[in-house]
Enzyme design. Sequence first.
Site, PDB file in Angstrom:
ATOM      1  CG  ASN A 106      -1.661   1.201   1.439  1.00 31.31           C
ATOM      2  OD1 ASN A 106      -2.586   1.473   0.300  1.00 31.31           O
ATOM      3  ND2 ASN A 106      -1.534   1.875   2.594  1.00 31.31           N
ATOM      4  CG  HIS A 108      -0.413   6.012   4.702  1.00 30.38           C
ATOM      5  ND1 HIS A 108      -1.899   6.103   4.804  1.00 30.38           N
ATOM      6  CD2 HIS A 108       0.009   6.702   5.604  1.00 30.38           C
ATOM      7  CE1 HIS A 108      -2.339   6.756   5.722  1.00 30.38           C
ATOM      8  NE2 HIS A 108      -1.105   7.255   6.378  1.00 30.38           N
ATOM      9  CB  SER A 135       5.242   5.069   4.258  1.00 27.10           C
ATOM     10  OG  SER A 135       5.762   6.109   5.166  1.00 27.10           O
ATOM     11  CG  ASP A 144      -2.798   3.374   6.960  1.00 23.61           C
ATOM     12  OD1 ASP A 144      -3.144   2.907   5.975  1.00 23.61           O
ATOM     13  OD2 ASP A 144      -3.652   4.265   7.427  1.00 23.61           O
TER      14      ASP A 144
END
Length: 218
Positions: A106, A108, A135, A144
């Site tokens: 992911n 973020h 990130s 997260d």
Amino acid sequence: MRLAVLASGRGSNLQAILDAIAQGRLEARVAAVFSDRAKAGALERARAARIPAESLKPGDFPTREAFDESLFSRIAAVHPDLIVCAGYMRLLGAPQVEAWAGRMINIHPSLLPAFKGLRTHEQALAAGVAVHGASVHFVTCELDGGPVIAQASVPVLPGDDATALAARVLEREHPLLVATLRLFAQGRVALGADGVHVDGRRLQAPLQLGGDLREAAA
Ligand code: GAR
């Protein structure tokens, strides 16, 4: 490397991936793009690149679990090596996260572990930090909270509002994501029980765009 990309919005990170592939900077193929929003710009961008693009409406499913099961059975059907959450704004189900552990990342918009969740740029401004960024991390069941692979930093400047700061971060998100994906394409990143491994060694700290990440991905 076959990628499945999940996106809820405009899809500029997806576009960065597509551009890098088209320009020969990333050896990968986007097998399909999935969205929880029929109007997501990301779907348009995928179709323009002749990539299969599909949206599933959460409201069409009786439960959150049923939605995730359906979404991930479609994802599995395109046999991705890696799932990339590029602005996908829904929580993912635990069974799916566990099934794809080490094969789902992911991006973020903060320097994790700072500012998880939503409105990260507002959070950064309210906290008064001098440095903000983005990130790329492995997805785990903690929102997260998965091990961070790489980061890009930007300064917070006097007079910044959330829009200006978000734009500065987004500009760095694109090269950050592409450089990180290059490492995956080269088979150099893995999730170990003790964290992120690059070239067989455990990362002590996230790779930094403009520093060790650029060198590693060159
Ligand atoms: C990006 O800023 C990404 O980091 C963020 O959404 C935006 C998507 O932009 N992701 C999250 O906030 C995930 N929690 P894009 O659709 O133009 O790539």
